[in-house]
Design a protein around this motif. Sequence first.
Motif, PDB file in Angstrom:
ATOM      1  N   THR A   5       0.820  -1.200   0.000  1.00  0.00           N
ATOM      2  CA  THR A   5       0.000   0.000   0.000  1.00  0.00           C
ATOM      3  C   THR A   5       0.856   1.254   0.000  1.00  0.00           C
ATOM      4  OG1 THR A   5      -0.146  -0.095   2.396  1.00  0.00           O
ATOM      5  CG2 THR A   5      -1.930  -1.126   1.156  1.00  0.00           C
ATOM      6  N   GLY A   6       2.126   1.097  -0.159  1.00  0.00           N
ATOM      7  CA  GLY A   6       3.030   2.247  -0.208  1.00  0.00           C
ATOM      8  C   GLY A   6       3.184   2.742  -1.624  1.00  0.00           C
ATOM      9  N   GLN A   7       4.407   2.760  -2.097  1.00  0.00           N
ATOM     10  CA  GLN A   7       4.683   3.250  -3.433  1.00  0.00           C
ATOM     11  C   GLN A   7       3.968   2.396  -4.485  1.00  0.00           C
ATOM     12  OE1 GLN A   7       8.842   3.273  -4.309  1.00  0.00           O
ATOM     13  NE2 GLN A   7       8.600   4.683  -6.040  1.00  0.00           N
ATOM     14  N   ARG A   8       3.402   3.061  -5.469  1.00  0.00           N
ATOM     15  CA  ARG A   8       2.658   2.345  -6.506  1.00  0.00           C
ATOM     16  C   ARG A   8       3.594   1.553  -7.393  1.00  0.00           C
ATOM     17  NH1 ARG A   8      -1.625   7.150  -7.903  1.00  0.00           N
ATOM     18  NH2 ARG A   8      -2.613   7.074  -5.890  1.00  0.00           N
ATOM     19  N   ARG A   9       3.138   0.343  -7.740  1.00  0.00           N
ATOM     20  CA  ARG A   9       3.916  -0.529  -8.619  1.00  0.00           C
ATOM     21  C   ARG A   9       3.140  -0.745  -9.903  1.00  0.00           C
ATOM     22  NH1 ARG A   9       4.051  -5.757  -6.451  1.00  0.00           N
ATOM     23  NH2 ARG A   9       2.182  -5.238  -5.308  1.00  0.00           N
ATOM     24  N   TYR A  33     -21.085  -2.183   3.504  1.00  0.00           N
ATOM     25  CA  TYR A  33     -21.175  -1.432   2.255  1.00  0.00           C
ATOM     26  C   TYR A  33     -21.181   0.079   2.474  1.00  0.00           C
ATOM     27  CZ  TYR A  33     -22.956   0.148  -2.258  1.00  0.00           C
ATOM     28  OH  TYR A  33     -23.117   0.791  -3.455  1.00  0.00           O
ATOM     29  N   ALA A  34     -22.029   0.551   3.377  1.00  0.00           N
ATOM     30  CA  ALA A  34     -22.226   2.001   3.548  1.00  0.00           C
ATOM     31  C   ALA A  34     -20.980   2.715   4.041  1.00  0.00           C
ATOM     32  CB  ALA A  34     -23.393   2.245   4.504  1.00  0.00           C
ATOM     33  N   ASP A  35     -20.138   2.024   4.791  1.00  0.00           N
ATOM     34  CA  ASP A  35     -18.981   2.669   5.420  1.00  0.00           C
ATOM     35  C   ASP A  35     -17.694   2.553   4.628  1.00  0.00           C
ATOM     36  OD1 ASP A  35     -20.554   3.505   7.548  1.00  0.00           O
ATOM     37  OD2 ASP A  35     -20.200   1.666   8.671  1.00  0.00           O
ATOM     38  N   VAL A  36     -17.781   2.080   3.398  1.00  0.00           N
ATOM     39  CA  VAL A  36     -16.592   1.957   2.546  1.00  0.00           C
ATOM     40  C   VAL A  36     -16.824   2.753   1.270  1.00  0.00           C
ATOM     41  CG1 VAL A  36     -15.119   0.363   1.235  1.00  0.00           C
ATOM     42  CG2 VAL A  36     -16.048  -0.343   3.448  1.00  0.00           C
ATOM     43  N   SER A  37     -15.858   3.591   0.910  1.00  0.00           N
ATOM     44  CA  SER A  37     -15.950   4.349  -0.339  1.00  0.00           C
ATOM     45  C   SER A  37     -14.973   3.780  -1.358  1.00  0.00           C
ATOM     46  CB  SER A  37     -15.619   5.822  -0.088  1.00  0.00           C
ATOM     47  OG  SER A  37     -14.239   5.967   0.219  1.00  0.00           O
ATOM     48  N   THR A  38     -15.175   4.130  -2.616  1.00  0.00           N
ATOM     49  CA  THR A  38     -14.202   3.701  -3.620  1.00  0.00           C
ATOM     50  C   THR A  38     -12.851   4.364  -3.358  1.00  0.00           C
ATOM     51  OG1 THR A  38     -15.035   5.402  -5.143  1.00  0.00           O
ATOM     52  CG2 THR A  38     -15.885   3.158  -5.420  1.00  0.00           C
ATOM     53  N   GLY A  39     -12.871   5.532  -2.730  1.00  0.00           N
ATOM     54  CA  GLY A  39     -11.612   6.174  -2.335  1.00  0.00           C
ATOM     55  C   GLY A  39     -10.862   5.348  -1.301  1.00  0.00           C
ATOM     56  N   ASP A  40     -11.600   4.779  -0.333  1.00  0.00           N
ATOM     57  CA  ASP A  40     -10.973   3.903   0.678  1.00  0.00           C
ATOM     58  C   ASP A  40     -10.322   2.699  -0.001  1.00  0.00           C
ATOM     59  OD1 ASP A  40     -11.984   5.517   2.743  1.00  0.00           O
ATOM     60  OD2 ASP A  40     -13.802   4.302   2.946  1.00  0.00           O
ATOM     61  N   ILE A  41     -11.034   2.120  -0.958  1.00  0.00           N
ATOM     62  CA  ILE A  41     -10.525   0.933  -1.655  1.00  0.00           C
ATOM     63  C   ILE A  41      -9.298   1.293  -2.480  1.00  0.00           C
ATOM     64  CG2 ILE A  41     -11.084  -0.799  -3.416  1.00  0.00           C
ATOM     65  CD1 ILE A  41     -14.043  -0.539  -2.313  1.00  0.00           C
ATOM     66  N   ALA A  42      -9.364   2.434  -3.175  1.00  0.00           N
ATOM     67  CA  ALA A  42      -8.223   2.885  -3.969  1.00  0.00           C
ATOM     68  C   ALA A  42      -7.000   3.110  -3.087  1.00  0.00           C
ATOM     69  CB  ALA A  42      -8.584   4.161  -4.723  1.00  0.00           C
ATOM     70  N   ALA A  43      -7.214   3.759  -1.945  1.00  0.00           N
ATOM     71  CA  ALA A  43      -6.096   4.012  -1.030  1.00  0.00           C
ATOM     72  C   ALA A  43      -5.512   2.706  -0.516  1.00  0.00           C
ATOM     73  CB  ALA A  43      -6.564   4.887   0.140  1.00  0.00           C
ATOM     74  N   GLY A  44      -6.373   1.766  -0.168  1.00  0.00           N
ATOM     75  CA  GLY A  44      -5.902   0.475   0.331  1.00  0.00           C
ATOM     76  C   GLY A  44      -5.127  -0.311  -0.708  1.00  0.00           C
ATOM     77  N   ALA A  45      -5.506  -0.138  -1.977  1.00  0.00           N
ATOM     78  CA  ALA A  45      -4.826  -0.858  -3.059  1.00  0.00           C
ATOM     79  C   ALA A  45      -3.638  -0.080  -3.624  1.00  0.00           C
ATOM     80  CB  ALA A  45      -5.821  -1.163  -4.180  1.00  0.00           C
ATOM     81  N   GLY A  46      -3.497   1.179  -3.178  1.00  0.00           N
ATOM     82  CA  GLY A  46      -2.392   1.990  -3.677  1.00  0.00           C
ATOM     83  C   GLY A  46      -2.564   2.403  -5.124  1.00  0.00           C
ATOM     84  N   ALA A  48      -5.047   4.984  -8.040  1.00  0.00           N
ATOM     85  CA  ALA A  48      -5.922   6.145  -8.179  1.00  0.00           C
ATOM     86  C   ALA A  48      -7.379   5.681  -8.154  1.00  0.00           C
ATOM     87  CB  ALA A  48      -5.620   6.864  -9.489  1.00  0.00           C
ATOM     88  N   ARG A  49      -8.244   6.524  -7.597  1.00  0.00           N
ATOM     89  CA  ARG A  49      -9.666   6.169  -7.500  1.00  0.00           C
ATOM     90  C   ARG A  49     -10.266   5.862  -8.866  1.00  0.00           C
ATOM     91  NH1 ARG A  49     -14.348   9.901  -4.711  1.00  0.00           N
ATOM     92  NH2 ARG A  49     -16.092   8.658  -5.423  1.00  0.00           N
ATOM     93  N   GLY A  50      -9.848   6.575  -9.885  1.00  0.00           N
ATOM     94  CA  GLY A  50     -10.361   6.354 -11.225  1.00  0.00           C
ATOM     95  C   GLY A  50     -10.099   4.952 -11.741  1.00  0.00           C
ATOM     96  N   LEU A  51      -9.020   4.339 -11.239  1.00  0.00           N
ATOM     97  CA  LEU A  51      -8.705   2.983 -11.679  1.00  0.00           C
ATOM     98  C   LEU A  51      -9.713   1.976 -11.125  1.00  0.00           C
ATOM     99  CD1 LEU A  51      -6.585   1.833 -13.537  1.00  0.00           C
ATOM    100  CD2 LEU A  51      -5.172   1.313 -11.554  1.00  0.00           C
ATOM    101  N   VAL A  52     -10.194   2.228  -9.921  1.00  0.00           N
ATOM    102  CA  VAL A  52     -11.244   1.372  -9.348  1.00  0.00           C
ATOM    103  C   VAL A  52     -12.482   1.428 -10.247  1.00  0.00           C
ATOM    104  CG1 VAL A  52     -12.766   0.988  -7.366  1.00  0.00           C
ATOM    105  CG2 VAL A  52     -10.381   1.674  -6.996  1.00  0.00           C
ATOM    106  N   ASN A  53     -12.872   2.643 -10.639  1.00  0.00           N
ATOM    107  CA  ASN A  53     -14.028   2.805 -11.516  1.00  0.00           C
ATOM    108  C   ASN A  53     -13.775   2.201 -12.894  1.00  0.00           C
ATOM    109  OD1 ASN A  53     -14.128   5.824  -9.834  1.00  0.00           O
ATOM    110  ND2 ASN A  53     -15.798   4.363  -9.686  1.00  0.00           N
ATOM    111  N   HIS A  54     -12.544   2.302 -13.365  1.00  0.00           N
ATOM    112  CA  HIS A  54     -12.200   1.737 -14.668  1.00  0.00           C
ATOM    113  C   HIS A  54     -12.422   0.224 -14.701  1.00  0.00           C
ATOM    114  CE1 HIS A  54      -9.982   0.825 -18.337  1.00  0.00           C
ATOM    115  NE2 HIS A  54      -9.245  -0.018 -17.643  1.00  0.00           N
ATOM    116  N   TYR A  55     -11.971  -0.457 -13.649  1.00  0.00           N
ATOM    117  CA  TYR A  55     -12.076  -1.916 -13.622  1.00  0.00           C
ATOM    118  C   TYR A  55     -13.456  -2.416 -13.210  1.00  0.00           C
ATOM    119  CZ  TYR A  55      -7.067  -2.561 -14.318  1.00  0.00           C
ATOM    120  OH  TYR A  55      -5.808  -2.565 -14.845  1.00  0.00           O
ATOM    121  N   PHE A  56     -14.150  -1.674 -12.346  1.00  0.00           N
ATOM    122  CA  PHE A  56     -15.384  -2.216 -11.756  1.00  0.00           C
ATOM    123  C   PHE A  56     -16.629  -1.379 -11.989  1.00  0.00           C
ATOM    124  CE2 PHE A  56     -11.852  -3.997  -9.366  1.00  0.00           C
ATOM    125  CZ  PHE A  56     -12.173  -5.345  -9.372  1.00  0.00           C
ATOM    126  N   GLY A  57     -16.478  -0.180 -12.524  1.00  0.00           N
ATOM    127  CA  GLY A  57     -17.644   0.683 -12.689  1.00  0.00           C
ATOM    128  C   GLY A  57     -17.978   1.372 -11.380  1.00  0.00           C
TER     129      GLY A  57
END
Length: 199
Positions: A5-9, A33-46, A48-57
């Motif tokens: 979750t540090g430097q992006r690879r 569900y209600a307490d998790v945002s796509t931003g939280d998921i993006a941060a956890g995966a290291g 950008a938030r847009g990449l979460v939307n790109h892969y999953f909508g």
Amino acid sequence: MSLDTGQRRRLEPDARREQILSVAVRLFGERGYADVSTGDIAAGAGVARGLVNHYFGTKKELYLDVIRVMLTVPEAALTLLPAGDLPTRADAIATWFLDVVSRHSTSWLGAITAGGMAGDADVDRAIAEAIDIAADRVLTAVGLPGGNRARHAMARAYVGLATSTAREWLQRGELTRAQVHKLLTATLLTMVDQVFADA
């Protein structure tokens, strides 16, 4: 699985998608569900938030994928079952199921209870589809052909029993793993011997 979750690879698209999904499974299981945002998921995966939307909508589409991953019995699981007699296979089926739900207990419980999304038509449909697939896998595992509606309904009932008893063990602490294992194995053997045959 350990996630960086540090430097992006730079990862291949399939590996990046799997990484995001893995983080989503963990976070939705921990917080609902209600307490998790796509931003939280993006941060956890290291990523950008847009990449979460790109892969999953949308967040909901990602959550539906999480439910499918946590609740659908993969066909590959059948190849891991021993080729022995029915009692040996029934024991292996129960062991495999209990290993999976205990290893991913928080995420599995979150998915099976719809993580605060119960009543949503898409979520309910994803859970129902996973139960249907699990029923088919049970019938295949015990050597019974599909296509029989009554037998399939009975297998769905068995999946419901497996789900309920696993929750009694993992969530409520009312049963031990050994008790759940014995109940699931004995019930499956009885169903094959005395119930499925009549369908």
